[in-house]
Write a protein that holds these residues in place. Structure first.
Motif, short mmCIF file in Angstrom:
data_model
loop_
_atom_site.label_atom_id
_atom_site.label_comp_id
_atom_site.label_asym_id
_atom_site.label_seq_id
_atom_site.Cartn_x
_atom_site.Cartn_y
_atom_site.Cartn_z
N TYR A 150 0.83 -1.21 0.00
CA TYR A 150 0.00 0.00 0.00
C TYR A 150 0.86 1.26 0.00
CZ TYR A 150 -2.81 3.74 2.07
OH TYR A 150 -3.40 4.95 2.34
N THR A 163 -7.28 -2.46 -3.38
CA THR A 163 -8.64 -2.24 -2.87
C THR A 163 -8.68 -1.03 -1.94
OG1 THR A 163 -9.19 -4.60 -3.04
CG2 THR A 163 -10.52 -3.26 -1.53
N ARG A 164 -7.68 -0.92 -1.10
CA ARG A 164 -7.60 0.22 -0.17
C ARG A 164 -7.39 1.52 -0.93
NH1 ARG A 164 -3.25 0.51 4.83
NH2 ARG A 164 -3.82 2.60 5.60
N ALA A 181 -8.30 2.12 -3.96
CA ALA A 181 -9.54 2.42 -4.66
C ALA A 181 -10.53 3.11 -3.73
CB ALA A 181 -10.15 1.14 -5.24
N ALA A 182 -10.58 2.66 -2.48
CA ALA A 182 -11.47 3.28 -1.50
C ALA A 182 -11.07 4.73 -1.23
CB ALA A 182 -11.46 2.49 -0.19
N GLU A 183 -9.79 5.05 -1.40
CA GLU A 183 -9.29 6.40 -1.18
C GLU A 183 -9.39 7.27 -2.43
OE1 GLU A 183 -5.35 5.97 0.32
OE2 GLU A 183 -6.03 5.34 2.32
N GLU A 221 -8.94 3.33 -9.71
CA GLU A 221 -10.28 3.01 -10.18
C GLU A 221 -10.26 1.63 -10.81
OE1 GLU A 221 -11.26 6.21 -12.75
OE2 GLU A 221 -9.82 5.67 -14.30
N ARG A 279 -8.49 9.76 5.73
CA ARG A 279 -9.25 9.20 4.60
C ARG A 279 -9.16 10.08 3.36
NH1 ARG A 279 -11.35 8.63 0.59
NH2 ARG A 279 -13.28 7.59 -0.01
#
Length: 203
Positions: A6, A45-46, A48-50, A54, A146
């Motif tokens: 990450y 995935t993390r 993408a959440a931020e 995409e 976030r």
């Protein structure tokens, strides 16, 4: 390993090593990082959440474009939260906190002087983290964690330019206002710091 993947990928996206629109294949990234595919997938995935990555199932995973409206929304939220942090933290801040901010700004100025954008952003983070920590609002801190990554690419543009030297002065003004217990001035200066970053969106 997930955290390592990450941090490495996030840094590459923020500093432009991985450009907007670049395809992100977990198998290739795993080979480059010397990791298995599982932690790389979790990292993507993390990210993408931020909003930094995409993805469309069975189609693509790529570095997200810089979407002006999304970044502006995040920036205005971050600005408001930093203003709130200053307001709540100021009565709790004493010489140890002021000394930490002065030291961070000295590091920031040195980094700007030698053109080290990574070090400048790290020092800027340290400076603004002082009132965030002092205010004691965990929800505020979590929300900043976030949404702040969306702003990093703007900060690389800002701290890599001559106007970055103006940020050193703004930081000094903020520290002086906190030392004087002038909440209105401290909040106004905080608002100015983040509003000047927003002007890069127009550029």
């Amino acid at each position: 390993m997930r955290d390592e993947a990450y941090e490495t990928l996030r840094r590459a996206i923020i500093d432009g090593t991985l450009a907007p629109g670049a395809n992100l294949r977990d198998a290739d990234l795993a080979d480059e990082l010397g990791l298995s595919r599982a932690p790389v997938r979790q990292a993507l995935t993390r990210l993408a959440a931020e909003g930094l990555v995409e993805s469309k199932p069975q189609s693509y995973t790529r570095v997200a474009q810089v979407v002006t409206d999304d970044v502006r929304d995040a920036l205005r939220l971050v600005r408001g939260l930093h203003e709130l942090a200053i307001r709540d933290a100021l009565p709790r801040m004493g010489e140890p906190q002021l000394a930490a901010m002065r030291e961070a700004n000295a590091r920031f100025a040195q980094a700007i002087g030698r053109g080290d954008v990574d070090a400048a952003i790290a020092a800027d983070d340290l400076l603004h983290a002082v009132p965030v920590e002092a205010c004691g609002n965990r929800a505020l801190a979590a929300t900043l964690d976030r949404y702040t990554p969306l702003l990093r690419r703007l900060e690389y543009a800002r701290f890599g330019s001559l106007p970055a030297h103006r940020s050193v002065k703004r930081h000094d003004e903020l520290i002086d206002a906190i030392a004087a217990r002038d909440a209105d001035a401290a909040i106004r200066i905080t608002r100015t710091i983040w509003t000047e970053l927003e002007s890069l969106l127009e550029d």
